[in-house]
Design a protein around this motif. Sequence first.
Motif, PDB file in Angstrom:
ATOM      1  N   LEU A  95       0.822  -1.210   0.000  1.00  0.00           N
ATOM      2  CA  LEU A  95       0.000   0.000   0.000  1.00  0.00           C
ATOM      3  C   LEU A  95       0.856   1.260   0.000  1.00  0.00           C
ATOM      4  O   LEU A  95       0.498   2.270  -0.614  1.00  0.00           O
ATOM      5  CB  LEU A  95      -0.928  -0.012   1.215  1.00  0.00           C
ATOM      6  CG  LEU A  95      -2.046  -1.059   1.170  1.00  0.00           C
ATOM      7  CD1 LEU A  95      -2.691  -1.212   2.538  1.00  0.00           C
ATOM      8  CD2 LEU A  95      -3.090  -0.680   0.130  1.00  0.00           C
ATOM      9  N   SER A  96       2.005   1.195   0.697  1.00  0.00           N
ATOM     10  CA  SER A  96       2.917   2.336   0.684  1.00  0.00           C
ATOM     11  C   SER A  96       3.440   2.588  -0.726  1.00  0.00           C
ATOM     12  O   SER A  96       3.523   3.736  -1.181  1.00  0.00           O
ATOM     13  CB  SER A  96       4.078   2.093   1.646  1.00  0.00           C
ATOM     14  OG  SER A  96       4.986   3.175   1.625  1.00  0.00           O
ATOM     15  N   SER A  97       3.780   1.520  -1.429  1.00  0.00           N
ATOM     16  CA  SER A  97       4.268   1.690  -2.802  1.00  0.00           C
ATOM     17  C   SER A  97       3.156   2.185  -3.722  1.00  0.00           C
ATOM     18  O   SER A  97       3.395   2.985  -4.631  1.00  0.00           O
ATOM     19  CB  SER A  97       4.839   0.370  -3.324  1.00  0.00           C
ATOM     20  OG  SER A  97       3.846  -0.634  -3.369  1.00  0.00           O
ATOM     21  N   LEU A  98       1.911   1.735  -3.492  1.00  0.00           N
ATOM     22  CA  LEU A  98       0.788   2.196  -4.310  1.00  0.00           C
ATOM     23  C   LEU A  98       0.477   3.671  -4.085  1.00  0.00           C
ATOM     24  O   LEU A  98      -0.138   4.316  -4.942  1.00  0.00           O
ATOM     25  CB  LEU A  98      -0.450   1.351  -4.015  1.00  0.00           C
ATOM     26  CG  LEU A  98      -0.445  -0.080  -4.573  1.00  0.00           C
ATOM     27  CD1 LEU A  98      -1.663  -0.845  -4.078  1.00  0.00           C
ATOM     28  CD2 LEU A  98      -0.390  -0.072  -6.102  1.00  0.00           C
ATOM     29  N   SER A  99       0.903   4.207  -2.920  1.00  0.00           N
ATOM     30  CA  SER A  99       0.698   5.635  -2.662  1.00  0.00           C
ATOM     31  C   SER A  99       1.397   6.492  -3.710  1.00  0.00           C
ATOM     32  O   SER A  99       1.004   7.636  -3.948  1.00  0.00           O
ATOM     33  CB  SER A  99       1.212   5.999  -1.267  1.00  0.00           C
ATOM     34  OG  SER A  99       0.512   5.293  -0.260  1.00  0.00           O
ATOM     35  N   ALA A 100       2.431   5.931  -4.338  1.00  0.00           N
ATOM     36  CA  ALA A 100       3.136   6.663  -5.391  1.00  0.00           C
ATOM     37  C   ALA A 100       2.253   6.904  -6.604  1.00  0.00           C
ATOM     38  O   ALA A 100       2.549   7.782  -7.428  1.00  0.00           O
ATOM     39  CB  ALA A 100       4.390   5.887  -5.805  1.00  0.00           C
ATOM     40  N   LEU A 101       1.153   6.140  -6.734  1.00  0.00           N
ATOM     41  CA  LEU A 101       0.271   6.271  -7.892  1.00  0.00           C
ATOM     42  C   LEU A 101      -0.958   7.122  -7.602  1.00  0.00           C
ATOM     43  O   LEU A 101      -1.799   7.297  -8.476  1.00  0.00           O
ATOM     44  CB  LEU A 101      -0.179   4.881  -8.358  1.00  0.00           C
ATOM     45  CG  LEU A 101       0.938   3.885  -8.703  1.00  0.00           C
ATOM     46  CD1 LEU A 101       0.345   2.534  -9.080  1.00  0.00           C
ATOM     47  CD2 LEU A 101       1.819   4.422  -9.813  1.00  0.00           C
ATOM     48  N   ALA A 102      -1.085   7.637  -6.375  1.00  0.00           N
ATOM     49  CA  ALA A 102      -2.277   8.402  -5.999  1.00  0.00           C
ATOM     50  C   ALA A 102      -2.419   9.632  -6.878  1.00  0.00           C
ATOM     51  O   ALA A 102      -1.464  10.376  -7.106  1.00  0.00           O
ATOM     52  CB  ALA A 102      -2.197   8.807  -4.533  1.00  0.00           C
ATOM     53  N   GLY A 103      -3.652   9.850  -7.365  1.00  0.00           N
ATOM     54  CA  GLY A 103      -3.881  10.994  -8.230  1.00  0.00           C
ATOM     55  C   GLY A 103      -4.657  12.121  -7.593  1.00  0.00           C
ATOM     56  O   GLY A 103      -4.881  13.147  -8.231  1.00  0.00           O
ATOM     57  N   GLY A 104      -5.070  11.926  -6.334  1.00  0.00           N
ATOM     58  CA  GLY A 104      -5.840  12.954  -5.653  1.00  0.00           C
ATOM     59  C   GLY A 104      -6.086  12.595  -4.203  1.00  0.00           C
ATOM     60  O   GLY A 104      -5.612  11.561  -3.710  1.00  0.00           O
ATOM     61  N   ALA A 110      -7.886   6.785   0.836  1.00  0.00           N
ATOM     62  CA  ALA A 110      -8.232   5.367   0.885  1.00  0.00           C
ATOM     63  C   ALA A 110      -7.006   4.515   1.169  1.00  0.00           C
ATOM     64  O   ALA A 110      -7.062   3.563   1.975  1.00  0.00           O
ATOM     65  CB  ALA A 110      -8.884   4.947  -0.434  1.00  0.00           C
ATOM     66  N   LEU A 111      -5.892   4.832   0.541  1.00  0.00           N
ATOM     67  CA  LEU A 111      -4.669   4.054   0.765  1.00  0.00           C
ATOM     68  C   LEU A 111      -4.163   4.210   2.189  1.00  0.00           C
ATOM     69  O   LEU A 111      -3.725   3.228   2.817  1.00  0.00           O
ATOM     70  CB  LEU A 111      -3.589   4.502  -0.228  1.00  0.00           C
ATOM     71  CG  LEU A 111      -3.797   4.069  -1.682  1.00  0.00           C
ATOM     72  CD1 LEU A 111      -2.817   4.787  -2.603  1.00  0.00           C
ATOM     73  CD2 LEU A 111      -3.629   2.561  -1.810  1.00  0.00           C
ATOM     74  N   PHE A 176       7.812   7.231  -1.732  1.00  0.00           N
ATOM     75  CA  PHE A 176       6.901   6.183  -1.262  1.00  0.00           C
ATOM     76  C   PHE A 176       7.322   4.818  -1.791  1.00  0.00           C
ATOM     77  O   PHE A 176       7.272   3.809  -1.082  1.00  0.00           O
ATOM     78  CB  PHE A 176       5.468   6.488  -1.697  1.00  0.00           C
ATOM     79  CG  PHE A 176       4.774   7.495  -0.820  1.00  0.00           C
ATOM     80  CD1 PHE A 176       4.597   7.259   0.532  1.00  0.00           C
ATOM     81  CD2 PHE A 176       4.286   8.677  -1.354  1.00  0.00           C
ATOM     82  CE1 PHE A 176       3.955   8.193   1.338  1.00  0.00           C
ATOM     83  CE2 PHE A 176       3.638   9.609  -0.560  1.00  0.00           C
ATOM     84  CZ  PHE A 176       3.474   9.363   0.801  1.00  0.00           C
ATOM     85  N   ALA A 177       7.719   4.765  -3.045  1.00  0.00           N
ATOM     86  CA  ALA A 177       8.094   3.491  -3.653  1.00  0.00           C
ATOM     87  C   ALA A 177       9.344   2.907  -2.997  1.00  0.00           C
ATOM     88  O   ALA A 177       9.412   1.698  -2.707  1.00  0.00           O
ATOM     89  CB  ALA A 177       8.318   3.675  -5.151  1.00  0.00           C
ATOM     90  N   VAL A 178      10.341   3.738  -2.744  1.00  0.00           N
ATOM     91  CA  VAL A 178      11.591   3.248  -2.158  1.00  0.00           C
ATOM     92  C   VAL A 178      11.404   2.841  -0.701  1.00  0.00           C
ATOM     93  O   VAL A 178      11.915   1.803  -0.249  1.00  0.00           O
ATOM     94  CB  VAL A 178      12.686   4.333  -2.287  1.00  0.00           C
ATOM     95  CG1 VAL A 178      13.921   3.934  -1.483  1.00  0.00           C
ATOM     96  CG2 VAL A 178      13.053   4.550  -3.742  1.00  0.00           C
ATOM     97  N   VAL A 179      10.663   3.627   0.059  1.00  0.00           N
ATOM     98  CA  VAL A 179      10.462   3.339   1.483  1.00  0.00           C
ATOM     99  C   VAL A 179       9.735   2.010   1.678  1.00  0.00           C
ATOM    100  O   VAL A 179       9.905   1.342   2.707  1.00  0.00           O
ATOM    101  CB  VAL A 179       9.679   4.500   2.151  1.00  0.00           C
ATOM    102  CG1 VAL A 179       9.174   4.110   3.516  1.00  0.00           C
ATOM    103  CG2 VAL A 179      10.572   5.730   2.266  1.00  0.00           C
TER     104      VAL A 179
END
Length: 429
Positions: A95-104, A110-111, A176-179
Motif C-alpha cells: 500500500l505504501s508503494s501504491l501511494s506513489a500512484l495516488a492521483g488525488g 483510501a490508501l 513512497f516506492a523506495v520506502v
Amino acid sequence: MNKPTLPGPGAGRHETIMVALLSLGFGLVGLDRFIILPLFPVIMRDLQMNYQDLGNLSAALAMAWGLAALTVGDMVDRLGRKAVLVGSLLLVSALSSLSALAGGLFGLLALRALMGVCEGLFTPAGITVATEVSHPDRRGFNLGVQQALFPVLGLALGPLIAVWLLETLHSWRGVFAVVALPGFLLAWLIHRHYRPELGHQPPASGQPAGAPLPWRQLLRLGNIRLNVLLMFCILACQFVLCAMLPNYLTDHLRLSTMEMASVISAIGIGGFIGQLIVPGLSDLYGRKPAVMLSFAASAALVLLLKLAPAQPWLLFILLFGISFFNCSLTCLTVGPLTGESVPAALLPAATGVVVGLGEVLGGGAAPALAGLVATRFGLPAILYVALGGSLGGLALSTRLKGPREEPSSLPIPDEIPPTVRALPERGWR
C-alpha cells in the motif's frame, strides 16, 4: 524477587532474532505512518490539497489503525500469528508503494486508511509474539526494544530520510516506492525465522479451543479497562505534542524552520532511548513504580515546557525528556501491563483492545480537542491538554494492582469460556 532462570537450548538465539526483527518491523510501521508529514508541502502543491486534508489523512490512518486492532484477536486465532505478522507487513509495504500512484485526495485517503488497518493488525500481533518469545525476566526490556525503533525511524530519522530521498529522486512518488522496499524483505525474514515452539509461553493456537471472546468482555478482565484509560492519557500528551508543537514553536516562539525541525527530532530520539531503559528497569523494580514515576516526570516536564523561553537547546532537552517517559509508558501499558493481566490465549485480543481503543481515543480525539483549544484559546493552551493527559495518567496509575492484588485474584466474568478462565500465575511487582 525470583532468581532468573535460563531459557532452554536454542531459545536465546531465537528470542534475540525475533525481537530484533519485530523491532525493525515496528520501526518500518512508524516510518510508513509519518513519512507523509515532511513530504506534504510537495504533495499539497502537486495534488491541490490544504492543511485540513493533512489532518484528514492523519485521522483516517489513526482511526483505521485503532478499529483494526480491536479485531486482531479473532484473526490471530483463525489464521495464526505468523500469517497475521507476515501478511500485514506485506500489505503495508504494498500500500505504501501504491501511494506513489495516488492521483488525488480520495485515492491517497483510501490508501492511508487501508495502511492503518494493516498496521493496526501488525502492532498487537508483534507485541504478542515479542511477549511469547521473551523469557519472563527479560520481557519488559524486550518489549521496550521491540517498540524502540517506531519513534526513531518514524519521528527522528523519518524526516531526514524523506528529505534526502526527495532531493535524490526529485519526486515524492519515488519516496513512497523506495520506502516500501525494506518491508518486503523483512516479511520474508519473519516468515523464515519465527518458530512458535521455541517461545516461553504457548502460542494462542496451542490453547484449547473456546468461543470467541468479544472485546467488551475483555474490558472486564484484570486491568485491561485501566490500561485503555492509561493509553488515552499517554497519547493525549504525546500525540498532541507531535501534531501541534511544530506550529507552537514557529508561530508562537518564532523559531526558524530548521530550529523547529531540530527541536522536534527530540521526540524520536527521546522515545527511542526511553523504551530501551524504563521497561527494563520495570523488570527489576516493578511495573507500578515505573509507571507512576514516568507519568509524574512527564507532567513536570510539560509544565516546564510551558514556561520555557525560545531557546532551542532547552526546548530540545525538555521535549526529549517528555518523549523519553511517554514512549516508555506506551511500551509498558501495551506490553507487560496487558500481557500480565490475561491468559496467554487472550493476549492477542487483549493487546488489540488496549492498542485499538487507545489509538482511536488518543490518536483521534485528543489532537482534535487540542485543535479546538488552540483555536479558541491560542496555541500555548495546547500544553494544558498535554499536561492534563499526564496528570490524569498519574492519578489512574495509583489503581494498578500491586503484589497483594495479583491478576489471578480478580473475578472473571461468567460469560468467559471455561477453557480460558485460568489467569497466569504471575503478578505485578
